[in-house]
Design an enzyme around this catalytic site. Structure first.
Site, PDB file in Angstrom:
ATOM      1  N   HIS A  67     -44.462  19.455  79.656  1.00 44.23           N
ATOM      2  CA  HIS A  67     -43.411  19.520  80.657  1.00 44.23           C
ATOM      3  C   HIS A  67     -43.532  20.865  81.358  1.00 44.23           C
ATOM      4  O   HIS A  67     -43.623  21.900  80.703  1.00 44.23           O
ATOM      5  CB  HIS A  67     -42.037  19.386  80.000  1.00 44.23           C
ATOM      6  N   ARG A 125     -35.159  20.986  88.968  1.00 49.55           N
ATOM      7  CA  ARG A 125     -36.031  20.920  90.148  1.00 49.55           C
ATOM      8  C   ARG A 125     -35.561  19.826  91.089  1.00 49.55           C
ATOM      9  O   ARG A 125     -35.629  19.966  92.305  1.00 49.55           O
ATOM     10  CB  ARG A 125     -37.484  20.689  89.723  1.00 49.55           C
TER      11      ARG A 125
END
Ligand SMILES: Cc1cc2nc3c(=O)[nH]c(=O)nc-3n(C[C@H](O)[C@H](O)[C@H](O)COP(=O)(O)OP(=O)(O)OC[C@H]3O[C@@H](n4cnc5c(N)ncnc54)[C@H](O)[C@@H]3O)c2cc1C
Ligand code: FES
Lengths: 221, 534
Positions: free
Chosen positions: B320, B340
């Site tokens: 990740h 994000r």
């Protein structure tokens, strides 16, 4: 390095560790008292006291840094009661709730639960909302609960707050929040096989075709 | 304020460039650029971290070294004798191994058809990766979206290496799963009229990410768990399965459980068995930190493999892009992709963006590794490692003050506990070992390659090819958990009582280890990670 006392025994550990890390550093192989290691599961409720102090403090072992002179112990298991229910048979009403969790109405208003909640939830307030039958507010306020059980460990009225809150949230979500109408339509369409043809075309497509479709797919803004 | 004076100084560059970055989208990579950065920087492409395994049904398959170590190992019960003819401790129709989201879904579904179910799990029920998922769950349930559109995203994201029938099952069941959860009283984020609020995730072409604040997995897990307990399904905790038991025809017929507290072994006999043991982050491939829970040690893969179940894409691991890097207590901790999704962007030491913030995870991670390793533009940390910034304060500028508190309460709280205010200060991040893309090979009934043995969730493979998109795992555990439960229950009705229970497959596996010398005295499954005196 700092000194911590795990169940009364002294261990010298680096000061950058969390309580959980420090127990492992000291040689414990964690089973109970350790789940997600990241503040989500509530497995690691810990009670501690600072050397020289009298106050019992609490925290999540995976989310609390060690400090010099901590005397600590974990709560391996808490036998809190959970009421069994059939969600389709109950309603978001005070009457139904009182049958499942009558002790909720015996809250003394001492706010012990609030003092120990590692998520800083206003536990007593959501219990008050439940008492009033305001399940929407109770659901909203209790949402971040990790079900660690520390509130229960301190409650003089024997309320199992976290289970009551979960029931409140499920009642709210099932009966008070509106269902998503398009979701139901979509589910129906899938069950009727209406969307099969479109996808089967893609399932059968070769890789080049798929890659091309993928590269040129439209992306929602 | 926990950032050192050096870091505080560097942070100023982020602040200086911030206003010029608002509303400016960094260009997405072309297909060639993506391939290039993956091949050069993604750990999956670095052959040093792998070896071919010498034993079992996938002999010759490539695996990360740490995974090969637990596959090429002897059983924990090698020297023990079990009387498998005696009355077993548990005797059920369906045995579910693993009490995460996949296991709970399987148990509910099997129970609903009348099967007698036992759930055996390693830690507490719900101490699982499912509990930790923050970002959301995908489903094509909007008018501008269809399962076919979702399918294309799944396949493209998975580098087209997915088993198409599995991806089909995933996207077609998705709206049904959301409906199932909604009916069960799962508290999704909704508008007043009931419409689910959905957003983007890395690699999505439609806004189909459903959330429950940033506790999506926790909300799903606690609801499923509550329902399993409501139904009175038998759940035994702290009782990991350590081997599968087969019947005389070599079909799965139960498991040997190990009571972590009494240190005794118990026999569970079952007509069908479901492996739902989740991932393997705690094997710490290539020394990476991990976002996974304490029990993610690949046990199910090991015991399934010994029983003869094939694996697929065991060499494909998801890193990740945004794992916590500093302060040290947050190392490896997942910074949810929603951060994000809401507009936070990765920045180098000069406060410059170097990659579009919503590339697929593999590409985003590789770009971060490139920024640090090749370009030397990482931020050096006092702990000796490097990181990049993730400009979280940007979120408050784009969506208004209070957004972080509302949308990312878990993230805000976790950083606050260690004195970082992510509303005002950018985070420091580095890729973390997150997800096992592959696993035991299943078909769209969730059946493995061993008869009467099913697998679901992160322990299963093929659905996501070699790269899973955010929000498709929470989905897959429920889609295939339910399918496993339903099919295992149906199959159990065809079987009277499993006969000739045995563990002979272990003998032949051990023989292979002896012959090849591959075992090297190792014992597995690992069951618990060892962190004493690191
Ligand atoms: C931090 C984090 C964030 C994530 N965010 C997202 C997200 O936003 N969206 C998304 O779609 N996915 C996300 N994922 C991925 C997703 O949550 C997991 O892949 C998924 O929940 C796995 O579910 P599972 O039921 O297969 O496994 P788990 O939930 O891990 O459950 C497996 C269970 O099996 C138990 N077990 C292990 N070994 C044994 C054994 N030998 N015997 C018995 N029991 C055993 C484990 O203790 C555990 O309880 C995230 C994962 C993590 C770690
Ligand atoms: S281990 Fe899960 S909250 Fe601490």
């Amino acid at each position: 390095m700092v000194d911590v006392f795990i169940m009364g025994k002294r261990y010298t550990v680096p000061e950058t560790l969390t309580i959980l890390d420090s127990m492992e550093y000291a040689g414990y192989q964690m089973t109970r008292g350790c789940g997600c290691r990241a503040g989500f599961c509530g497995a690691c409720a810990t009670v501690y006291r600072m050397a020289g102090g009298y106050e019992l403090l609490v925290g999540l072992a995976c989310q609390t840094k060690v400090e010099d002179g901590m005397y600590l112990a974990q709560i391996p298991f808490f036998p809190g009661r959970k009421a069994q229910f059939d969600l389709e048979e109950i309603k978001p009403s005070v009457a139904h709730f009182a049958q499942l969790y009558p002790e909720v109405y015996r809250c003394l208003g001492c706010s012990s639960c609030n003092k120990v909640c590692p998520q800083d939830i206003d536990v007593m307030q959501y219990i008050a909302y439940i008492q009033r039958g305001d399940f929407e507010k109770a659901a909203d306020l209790s949402f971040d609960c990790l079900m660690c059980g520390l509130c229960v460990s301190r409650c003089p009225a024997n309320i199992v707050h976290y289970n009551a809150a979960l029931t409140a949230r499920r009642l709210y979500s099932r009966y008070i929040a509106n269902p998503d109408r398009f979701l139901a339509e979509r589910a129906q369409a899938i069950e009727n096989g209406e969307l099969d043809a479109e996808i089967d075309k893609l399932v059968k497509a070769d890789k080049d075709k798929l890659q091309e479709l993928y590269n040129n797919r439209e992306i929602e803004k | 304020m926990v950032y050192t004076p050096q870091l505080t100084e560097l942070m100023k560059k982020v602040e200086e460039t911030r206003s010029s970055r608002v509303g400016v989208d960094f260009p997405r990579m072309t297909q060639e650029e993506r391939r290039d950065v993956l091949e050069k920087f993604h750990p999956d492409y670095n052959l040093e971290g792998f070896r071919e395994i010498k034993v079992g049904v996938n002999k010759g398959a490539r695996m990360p070294i740490e995974m090969a170590d637990v596959f090429e190992a002897y059983s924990r019960i090698r020297d023990l004798e079990f009387d498998l003819k005696a009355d077993p401790h548990y005797d059920v129709d369906v045995l579910v191994i693993g009490g995460g989201g996949a296991g709970a879904s399987a148990a509910l579904e099997a129970h609903s058809t009348g099967a007698v179910v036992l759930v055996a799990t390693k830690l507490r029920f719900g101490d699982a990766n499912t509990m930790m998922a923050q970002g959301g769950i995908q489903a094509a349930d909007k008018p501008n979206d269809t399962p076919a559109t979702h399918f294309l995203d799944v396949m493209g994201g998975g580098r087209l290496e997915n088993v198409p029938e599995l991806a089909r099952a995933l996207v077609m069941d998705a709206p049904l799963v959301i409906k199932w959860l909604e009916d069960m009283g799962t508290m999704f984020d909704k508008k007043d009229d009931g419409t689910m609020i959905t957003g983007h995730g890395g690699g999505t072409s439609r806004k189909r990410m459903h959330t429950a604040r940033d506790y999506t997995g926790a909300e799903i897990m606690r609801t499923l768990r509550d329902e399993v307990l409501n139904k009175g399904i038998n759940v035994v905790e702290f009782s990991p399965a350590v081997e599968i038991i087969l019947d005389e025809q070599g079909r799965a017929a139960g498991a040997v459980l190990y009571n972590l507290e009494t240190e005794q072994y118990e026999i569970a006999r079952a007509k069908t068995v479901i492996i739902a043991t989740g991932g393997s982050g705690r094997l710490h491939y290539r020394g990476f930190p991990t976002s996974n829970h304490h029990g993610a040690t690949a046990d199910g893969l090991v015991l399934g493999y010994r029983a003869g179940a094939k694996t697929i894409y065991a060499d494909s691991i998801q890193y990740h892009p945004t794992g916590g890097a500093y302060p040290p207590q947050l190392l490896g901790l997942l910074v949810t992709e929603k951060t994000r999704g809401l507009g936070a962007t990765p920045l180098n030491i000069n406060g410059e963006q170097f990659v579009y913030h919503l590339e697929t995870r593999d590409v985003e991670s590789s770009a971060i590794l490139r920024e640090c390793e090749e370009r030397g533009l990482g931020v050096p940390l006092p702990t000796g490692i490097e990181a990049v910034w993730l400009d979280s304060p940007l979120i408050e500028i784009i969506h208004g003050e209070g957004t972080i508190e509302r949308q990312l309460p878990a993230m805000l709280r976790q950083f606050q506990r260690f004195d970082v205010d992510i509303r005002k200060e950018p985070m420091l991040i580095f890729p973390t070992l997150h997800y096992q893309n592959g696993g035991l090979l299943i078909d769209d009934d969730a059946h493995s390659t061993v008869e009467n043995l099913y697998a679901a969730g992160e322990a299963a493979g093929g659905i996501h090819g070699t790269n899973r998109l955010m929000g498709n795992s929470l989905l897959d555990i429920i889609v295939f958990g339910r399918r496993a439960g339903r099919n295992a229950a149906a199959k159990s009705r065809e079987i009277a009582v499993p006969d000739g229970l045995n563990l002979e497959h272990l003998d032949s596996y051990h023989q292979e280890l002896d012959n090849t010398g591959a075992g090297d005295g190792r014992i597995s499954p690992m069951v618990l990670p060892h962190y004493t005196h690191r």
